[in-house]
Design a protein around this motif. Structure first.
Motif, PDB file in Angstrom:
ATOM      1  N   PHE A  44       9.729 -14.507   1.666  1.00 54.54           N
ATOM      2  CA  PHE A  44       9.204 -14.334   3.012  1.00 54.54           C
ATOM      3  C   PHE A  44       8.631 -12.929   3.110  1.00 54.54           C
ATOM      4  O   PHE A  44       9.335 -11.946   2.884  1.00 54.54           O
ATOM      5  N   TYR A  45       7.343 -12.829   3.393  1.00 58.76           N
ATOM      6  CA  TYR A  45       6.658 -11.548   3.558  1.00 58.76           C
ATOM      7  C   TYR A  45       6.298 -11.383   5.029  1.00 58.76           C
ATOM      8  O   TYR A  45       5.925 -12.354   5.705  1.00 58.76           O
ATOM      9  N   PHE A  46       6.386 -10.163   5.524  1.00 58.08           N
ATOM     10  CA  PHE A  46       6.013  -9.880   6.910  1.00 58.08           C
ATOM     11  C   PHE A  46       5.756  -8.391   7.044  1.00 58.08           C
ATOM     12  O   PHE A  46       6.120  -7.595   6.177  1.00 58.08           O
ATOM     13  N   PHE A  81       6.977  -6.061   4.029  1.00 60.90           N
ATOM     14  CA  PHE A  81       8.342  -6.211   3.518  1.00 60.90           C
ATOM     15  C   PHE A  81       8.517  -7.608   2.960  1.00 60.90           C
ATOM     16  O   PHE A  81       7.741  -8.519   3.272  1.00 60.90           O
ATOM     17  N   GLU A  82       9.559  -7.775   2.142  1.00 58.95           N
ATOM     18  CA  GLU A  82       9.882  -9.087   1.620  1.00 58.95           C
ATOM     19  C   GLU A  82      11.368  -9.361   1.786  1.00 58.95           C
ATOM     20  O   GLU A  82      12.184  -8.443   1.850  1.00 58.95           O
ATOM     21  N   LYS A  85      13.311  -5.795   1.886  1.00 57.43           N
ATOM     22  CA  LYS A  85      12.894  -4.772   0.927  1.00 57.43           C
ATOM     23  C   LYS A  85      11.438  -4.408   1.182  1.00 57.43           C
ATOM     24  O   LYS A  85      10.582  -5.274   1.319  1.00 57.43           O
ATOM     25  N   ASN A  86      11.149  -3.103   1.250  1.00 59.89           N
ATOM     26  CA  ASN A  86       9.779  -2.614   1.363  1.00 59.89           C
ATOM     27  C   ASN A  86       9.106  -2.815   0.003  1.00 59.89           C
ATOM     28  O   ASN A  86       9.660  -2.420  -1.023  1.00 59.89           O
ATOM     29  N   ILE A  87       7.912  -3.408  -0.032  1.00 55.78           N
ATOM     30  CA  ILE A  87       7.260  -3.649  -1.318  1.00 55.78           C
ATOM     31  C   ILE A  87       6.486  -2.423  -1.828  1.00 55.78           C
ATOM     32  O   ILE A  87       5.908  -2.476  -2.914  1.00 55.78           O
ATOM     33  N   GLU A  88       6.504  -1.351  -1.061  1.00 54.05           N
ATOM     34  CA  GLU A  88       6.008  -0.024  -1.464  1.00 54.05           C
ATOM     35  C   GLU A  88       4.542  -0.011  -1.884  1.00 54.05           C
ATOM     36  O   GLU A  88       3.825  -0.980  -1.736  1.00 54.05           O
ATOM     37  N   ALA A  89       4.102   1.146  -2.415  1.00 53.23           N
ATOM     38  CA  ALA A  89       2.726   1.326  -2.882  1.00 53.23           C
ATOM     39  C   ALA A  89       2.528   0.508  -4.157  1.00 53.23           C
ATOM     40  O   ALA A  89       3.488   0.305  -4.890  1.00 53.23           O
TER      41      ALA A  89
END
Length: 88
Positions: free
Chosen positions: A44-46, A60-61, A73-77
């Motif tokens: 799930f991404y949002f 985030f995922e 979790k932040n998917i970061e750069a």
């Protein structure tokens, strides 16, 4: 819970929808949560500005396992930056 939250609703076999339900505090914060997407592998991404991020809205995922959401979790750069990041 916040400025904007993400909800879900069951799609029944006859094509009708169940009642909308808030995804709760694992996903939603006092900030803005928006632009939801579920991948084929049940991730799930949002976007949110309420979870710890790099700045403004970040992507985030959360993995969906047995109808529950894992810790966000932040998917970061390079996907997130100091500007608004809201979708792929």
């Amino acid at each position: 819970m916040g400025k904007s939250d993400i909800y879900f609703a069951e799609i029944k076999s006859d094509g009708t929808f169940g009642l909308p339900q808030n995804l709760g505090p694992t996903i939603n914060t006092e900030g803005r949560e928006m632009f939801p997407f579920i991948s084929e592998d049940n991730v799930f991404y949002f976007s949110s500005d309420g979870h710890l991020g790099l700045g403004a809205l970040d992507i985030f995922e959360s993995k969906i396992v047995d109808n529950s959401f894992s810790k966000v979790k932040n998917i970061e750069a390079p996907f997130n930056s100091k500007m608004d990041d809201f979708a792929f």
